[in-house]
Design an enzyme around this catalytic site. Structure first.
Site, PDB file in Angstrom:
ATOM      1  N   TYR A  85       0.821  -1.227   0.000  1.00  0.00           N
ATOM      2  CA  TYR A  85       0.000   0.000   0.000  1.00  0.00           C
ATOM      3  C   TYR A  85       0.847   1.265   0.000  1.00  0.00           C
ATOM      4  O   TYR A  85       0.655   2.158  -0.829  1.00  0.00           O
ATOM      5  CB  TYR A  85      -0.994  -0.028   1.169  1.00  0.00           C
ATOM      6  CG  TYR A  85      -2.014  -1.116   0.937  1.00  0.00           C
ATOM      7  CD1 TYR A  85      -3.139  -0.871   0.178  1.00  0.00           C
ATOM      8  CD2 TYR A  85      -1.801  -2.414   1.404  1.00  0.00           C
ATOM      9  CE1 TYR A  85      -4.044  -1.873  -0.108  1.00  0.00           C
ATOM     10  CE2 TYR A  85      -2.698  -3.429   1.123  1.00  0.00           C
ATOM     11  CZ  TYR A  85      -3.820  -3.153   0.370  1.00  0.00           C
ATOM     12  OH  TYR A  85      -4.696  -4.156   0.073  1.00  0.00           O
ATOM     13  N   GLU A 104     -14.056  -9.250  12.922  1.00  0.00           N
ATOM     14  CA  GLU A 104     -14.516  -9.586  11.584  1.00  0.00           C
ATOM     15  C   GLU A 104     -15.118 -10.989  11.623  1.00  0.00           C
ATOM     16  O   GLU A 104     -14.559 -11.907  12.239  1.00  0.00           O
ATOM     17  CB  GLU A 104     -13.318  -9.467  10.649  1.00  0.00           C
ATOM     18  CG  GLU A 104     -13.131 -10.551   9.660  1.00  0.00           C
ATOM     19  CD  GLU A 104     -11.674 -10.644   9.167  1.00  0.00           C
ATOM     20  OE1 GLU A 104     -10.839  -9.763   9.481  1.00  0.00           O
ATOM     21  OE2 GLU A 104     -11.377 -11.620   8.498  1.00  0.00           O
ATOM     22  N   HIS A 153      -1.817  -8.353  10.805  1.00  0.00           N
ATOM     23  CA  HIS A 153      -1.795  -6.885  10.847  1.00  0.00           C
ATOM     24  C   HIS A 153      -0.555  -6.325  11.542  1.00  0.00           C
ATOM     25  O   HIS A 153      -0.670  -5.585  12.521  1.00  0.00           O
ATOM     26  CB  HIS A 153      -3.040  -6.363  11.578  1.00  0.00           C
ATOM     27  CG  HIS A 153      -4.335  -6.712  10.913  1.00  0.00           C
ATOM     28  ND1 HIS A 153      -5.550  -6.584  11.544  1.00  0.00           N
ATOM     29  CD2 HIS A 153      -4.606  -7.178   9.666  1.00  0.00           C
ATOM     30  CE1 HIS A 153      -6.523  -6.965  10.712  1.00  0.00           C
ATOM     31  NE2 HIS A 153      -5.977  -7.333   9.575  1.00  0.00           N
ATOM     32  N   ASN A 175      -9.146  -3.268  10.391  1.00  0.00           N
ATOM     33  CA  ASN A 175      -8.213  -3.795   9.394  1.00  0.00           C
ATOM     34  C   ASN A 175      -7.434  -2.613   8.813  1.00  0.00           C
ATOM     35  O   ASN A 175      -8.026  -1.580   8.495  1.00  0.00           O
ATOM     36  CB  ASN A 175      -9.000  -4.529   8.316  1.00  0.00           C
ATOM     37  CG  ASN A 175     -10.050  -5.445   8.922  1.00  0.00           C
ATOM     38  OD1 ASN A 175     -11.010  -4.969   9.513  1.00  0.00           O
ATOM     39  ND2 ASN A 175      -9.845  -6.716   8.836  1.00  0.00           N
ATOM     40  N   PHE A 212      -5.377  -1.592   6.021  1.00  0.00           N
ATOM     41  CA  PHE A 212      -4.786  -1.051   4.790  1.00  0.00           C
ATOM     42  C   PHE A 212      -5.338   0.313   4.363  1.00  0.00           C
ATOM     43  O   PHE A 212      -4.629   1.083   3.717  1.00  0.00           O
ATOM     44  CB  PHE A 212      -4.753  -2.075   3.652  1.00  0.00           C
ATOM     45  CG  PHE A 212      -6.023  -2.405   2.927  1.00  0.00           C
ATOM     46  CD1 PHE A 212      -6.730  -1.461   2.225  1.00  0.00           C
ATOM     47  CD2 PHE A 212      -6.469  -3.725   2.895  1.00  0.00           C
ATOM     48  CE1 PHE A 212      -7.874  -1.800   1.516  1.00  0.00           C
ATOM     49  CE2 PHE A 212      -7.609  -4.075   2.197  1.00  0.00           C
ATOM     50  CZ  PHE A 212      -8.320  -3.098   1.509  1.00  0.00           C
TER      51      PHE A 212
HETATM   52  P1  FAD Z   1       2.906  -4.696   2.463  1.00  0.00           P
HETATM   53  O1  FAD Z   1       1.583  -4.681   1.793  1.00  0.00           O
HETATM   54  O2  FAD Z   1       3.245  -5.850   3.319  1.00  0.00           O
HETATM   55  O3  FAD Z   1       3.987  -4.531   1.321  1.00  0.00           O
HETATM   56  C1  FAD Z   1       5.371  -4.638   1.544  1.00  0.00           C
HETATM   57  C2  FAD Z   1       6.025  -5.185   0.299  1.00  0.00           C
HETATM   58  O4  FAD Z   1       7.434  -5.032   0.404  1.00  0.00           O
HETATM   59  C3  FAD Z   1       5.780  -6.680   0.090  1.00  0.00           C
HETATM   60  O5  FAD Z   1       5.311  -6.896  -1.226  1.00  0.00           O
HETATM   61  C4  FAD Z   1       7.147  -7.309   0.326  1.00  0.00           C
HETATM   62  O6  FAD Z   1       7.368  -8.483  -0.454  1.00  0.00           O
HETATM   63  C5  FAD Z   1       8.085  -6.195  -0.062  1.00  0.00           C
HETATM   64  N1  FAD Z   1       9.392  -6.261   0.590  1.00  0.00           N
HETATM   65  C6  FAD Z   1       9.654  -6.513   1.892  1.00  0.00           C
HETATM   66  N2  FAD Z   1      10.961  -6.443   2.152  1.00  0.00           N
HETATM   67  C7  FAD Z   1      11.558  -6.130   0.974  1.00  0.00           C
HETATM   68  C8  FAD Z   1      12.916  -5.923   0.579  1.00  0.00           C
HETATM   69  N3  FAD Z   1      13.936  -5.991   1.466  1.00  0.00           N
HETATM   70  N4  FAD Z   1      13.184  -5.660  -0.727  1.00  0.00           N
HETATM   71  C9  FAD Z   1      12.165  -5.564  -1.633  1.00  0.00           C
HETATM   72  N5  FAD Z   1      10.861  -5.753  -1.313  1.00  0.00           N
HETATM   73  C10 FAD Z   1      10.570  -6.020  -0.021  1.00  0.00           C
HETATM   74  N6  FAD Z   1      -5.831  -5.526   5.871  1.00  0.00           N
HETATM   75  C11 FAD Z   1      -7.021  -4.918   5.660  1.00  0.00           C
HETATM   76  O7  FAD Z   1      -7.114  -3.693   5.791  1.00  0.00           O
HETATM   77  N7  FAD Z   1      -8.113  -5.652   5.283  1.00  0.00           N
HETATM   78  C12 FAD Z   1      -8.062  -7.016   5.136  1.00  0.00           C
HETATM   79  O8  FAD Z   1      -9.063  -7.651   4.780  1.00  0.00           O
HETATM   80  C13 FAD Z   1      -6.835  -7.671   5.390  1.00  0.00           C
HETATM   81  N8  FAD Z   1      -6.718  -9.024   5.300  1.00  0.00           N
HETATM   82  C14 FAD Z   1      -5.475  -9.614   5.421  1.00  0.00           C
HETATM   83  C15 FAD Z   1      -5.349 -10.975   5.172  1.00  0.00           C
HETATM   84  C16 FAD Z   1      -4.089 -11.569   5.166  1.00  0.00           C
HETATM   85  C17 FAD Z   1      -3.948 -13.038   4.920  1.00  0.00           C
HETATM   86  C18 FAD Z   1      -2.932 -10.765   5.411  1.00  0.00           C
HETATM   87  C19 FAD Z   1      -1.558 -11.364   5.394  1.00  0.00           C
HETATM   88  C20 FAD Z   1      -3.074  -9.417   5.660  1.00  0.00           C
HETATM   89  C21 FAD Z   1      -4.329  -8.830   5.656  1.00  0.00           C
HETATM   90  N9  FAD Z   1      -4.480  -7.454   5.867  1.00  0.00           N
HETATM   91  C22 FAD Z   1      -5.707  -6.874   5.720  1.00  0.00           C
HETATM   92  C23 FAD Z   1      -3.335  -6.596   6.209  1.00  0.00           C
HETATM   93  C24 FAD Z   1      -2.834  -5.760   5.024  1.00  0.00           C
HETATM   94  O9  FAD Z   1      -2.676  -6.565   3.883  1.00  0.00           O
HETATM   95  C25 FAD Z   1      -1.507  -5.105   5.434  1.00  0.00           C
HETATM   96  O10 FAD Z   1      -1.767  -4.270   6.548  1.00  0.00           O
HETATM   97  C26 FAD Z   1      -0.903  -4.267   4.307  1.00  0.00           C
HETATM   98  O11 FAD Z   1      -0.649  -5.050   3.182  1.00  0.00           O
HETATM   99  C27 FAD Z   1       0.376  -3.590   4.766  1.00  0.00           C
HETATM  100  O12 FAD Z   1       0.743  -2.639   3.794  1.00  0.00           O
HETATM  101  P2  FAD Z   1       2.242  -2.107   3.698  1.00  0.00           P
HETATM  102  O13 FAD Z   1       2.283  -1.131   2.589  1.00  0.00           O
HETATM  103  O14 FAD Z   1       2.675  -1.672   5.039  1.00  0.00           O
HETATM  104  O15 FAD Z   1       3.131  -3.392   3.351  1.00  0.00           O
END
Ligand code: FAD
Length: 499
Positions: free
Chosen positions: A15, A355, A440, A478, A480
């Site tokens: 995100y 949820e 989360h 949740n 995101f």
């Molecule tokens: P992320 O989305 O985790 O993105 C980080 C990215 O960085 C990843 O693609 C990772 O591979 C990459 N990365 C990491 N380290 C490195 C590196 N060293 N070099 C290059 N790339 C790297 N939230 C909701 O709001 N609603 C929901 O329904 C919900 N359901 C969920 C269900 C599951 C099974 C899971 C696992 C999570 C769920 N979440 C939900 C939580 C939500 O997906 C996360 O809060 C959100 O994705 C976090 O966003 P972010 O941008 O912080 O990081």
């Protein structure tokens, strides 16, 4: 390519990374997104990009030889199976006290998550991030995030009749009968598509038990929204299967970013270094925190503040399931996308936002499953372990007891009113609470503590944090939408004042 010089580099494509990619490219800045996971756009031999939840194959997990399902048992018997080691889409990253589930691939968590798009309670948001102007979040940035994410609402009349939400109606009616309020949850899964799935006029995804290992249809994941819009500017490059291992000031100005190119077995096939004028950390709460803590300890970014690595929490996550009476069927067909929650957040004795989760096993199981979000005040730290050369997380399973206690008040009440019992066979033999896992992860690089009030890392002009690590361990729903809206706010400021 090795030795390239780029104006902006974003580490991670979840995100925070996707918001940065869109707003930077729209502002005319050529941007490279480096993502360790795969670009999930090529069908496998079965014609599908993602494997189903009921038949996980190598595509399911990030570099594991057995699956590690959130519910790892049935009737107390382990249900995990062997898979080939592969750069699959879901990581269950193990720390001593907790398994942290995260998406891996272009789109980050949006590939694997349940799509629930929930705006946090306004007064709670003001409490967790007191340095942020609340009015502008609710007037401008939450609406902006929801629009760009493609959030939609379920048709309440259809919900009442759809077979695939019988499980949710059963849990709702039981919650109401026990004195709890419920609320519909918006989602980024296209409910119009889901209606057609229920009517059998399109290929099924949510209604084919697809969720945590990816959705082949219907879901507006980030690769179809923010990242697609960024690509349409012509200024975006996405470099998949490259894991960033180091960031340090470059002699020529800006920062040198080192990365390992990975094959699908996770082996390094090349190491590259590029120079970037600006680097946006968007590797997620765990990924960004680990990287920054390591850089500080290794002397590459020695002046990072002590607050980097602090303030990590699990959003109070705990899972639990109830066994229903034989007449309370929850349905053999269950949508993989939740659409309703029990809202007991206003209860000062133990806020819970639960949820109503599907258990899409494809057969009637009489199970009501919940992911409870609670106000667990406990936090943990990331720290560098010089003997292992790795970053650890101090969280202990016992720190989740406040979450269990809060959830127990609600579900004990429901069980009493319904004369039902907990399932104790799904999280381990004789284990009621799924208290050792989280979906989360939040915090580790908290806004206005580890960074300034807009995600800038102090002492290192041009380094920014834009992901879930900015949020101090809890957002009450949740996460995101909170992550996306905060990134929108911060990017707007960074683009007007820094670039
Ligand atoms: P992320 O989305 O985790 O993105 C980080 C990215 O960085 C990843 O693609 C990772 O591979 C990459 N990365 C990491 N380290 C490195 C590196 N060293 N070099 C290059 N790339 C790297 N939230 C909701 O709001 N609603 C929901 O329904 C919900 N359901 C969920 C269900 C599951 C099974 C899971 C696992 C999570 C769920 N979440 C939900 C939580 C939500 O997906 C996360 O809060 C959100 O994705 C976090 O966003 P972010 O941008 O912080 O990081």
């Amino acid at each position: 390519a090795n030795d390239d010089h780029v104006p902006a580099l974003v580490i991670g494509s979840g995100y925070g990374g996707a918001v940065a990619a869109l707003r930077l490219t729209q502002a005319g800045i050529a941007t490279v997104v480096v993502e360790m996971g795969m670009a999930w756009n090529t069908p496998g031999s079965d014609g599908k990009v993602f494997c189903g939840m009921l038949s996980p194959d190598q595509r399911s997990y990030w570099l594991r030889t057995t699956t590690d399902q959130p519910l790892g048992y049935f009737l107390g018997i382990p249900v995990n199976k062997s898979i080939a080691r592969y750069t699959g889409v879901l990581d269950s990253e193990k720390f001593p006290g907790i398994r942290v589930y995260q998406g891996r691939g272009v789109g980050g968590g949006s590939l694997v998550n349940g799509g629930m798009a929930v705006v946090p309670k306004r007064d709670y948001f003001a409490q967790i991030l007191p340095s942020v102007d609340v009015a502008s979040m609710y007037d401008t940035y939450f609406p902006r995030a929801n629009a760009a994410l493609g959030v939609n609402a379920i048709d309440p009349a259809w919900f009442e009749t759809a077979d695939c939400y019988q499980f949710a109606r059963v849990s709702r009616d039981q919650a109401k009968a026990s004195g709890y309020a419920t609320t519909f949850l918006n989602n980024v899964y296209d409910f119009g598509y889901m209606k057609q799935e229920q009517a059998n006029t399109v290929p099924r995804s949510a209604l084919a038990s697809e969720v945590i290992y990816g959705n082949n249809y219907g879901k507006r994941s980030l690769d179809k929204t923010y990242l697609a819009a960024a690509a349409a500017t012509g200024r975006l490059t996405i470099t998949a299967q490259h894991a960033v291992t180091a960031v340090a000031p470059a002699a020529a100005g800006g920062y040198s970013v080192t990365m390992n190119q990975l094959d699908t077995a996770g082996a390094t096939v090349a190491t590259k270094t590029v120079r970037a004028d600006r680097v946006f950390f968007a590797a997620g709460s765990v990924g960004t925190s680990k990287l920054l803590v390591a850089m500080r300890a290794q002397g590459r970014l020695p002046n990072l503040p002590a607050a980097v690595g602090q303030g990590w929490g699990n959003n109070g996550n705990v899972m639990v399931a109830r066994a229903n009476h034989i007449w309370n069927t929850t349905g053999a067909l269950q949508s993989g996308m939740p659409a309703m929650g029990i809202d007991n957040w206003a209860d000062p004795a133990g806020p819970v936002f639960a949820e109503i989760a599907p258990f899409p096993a494809g057969t009637e199981l009489w199970i009501s499953l919940y992911l409870a979000i609670t106000k667990n005040p406990n936090r943990a730290q990331f720290s560098w372990n010089s003997s292992t050369g790795a970053v650890g997380l101090s969280w202990q399973t016992a720190q989740n007891q406040p979450a269990v206690n809060a959830a127990k008040r609600v579900f004990d009440t429901i069980n009493k009113a319904q004369a039902t019992v907990y399932r104790s066979d799904l999280f381990g033999p004789n284990k009621v609470w799924g208290d050792d896992l989280t979906y989360h992860p939040l915090g580790g690089c908290v806004l206005n503590q580890a960074t300034d009030n807009y995600g800038r890392l102090p002492g290192y002009p041009g380094l920014y944090v834009v992901d879930g690590s900015l949020i101090p361990g809890s957002t009450g729903v949740n996460p995101f939408v909170t992550i996306t809206a905060l990134a929108e706010r911060n990017l707007e400021r960074i683009l007007t004042t820094d670039i």
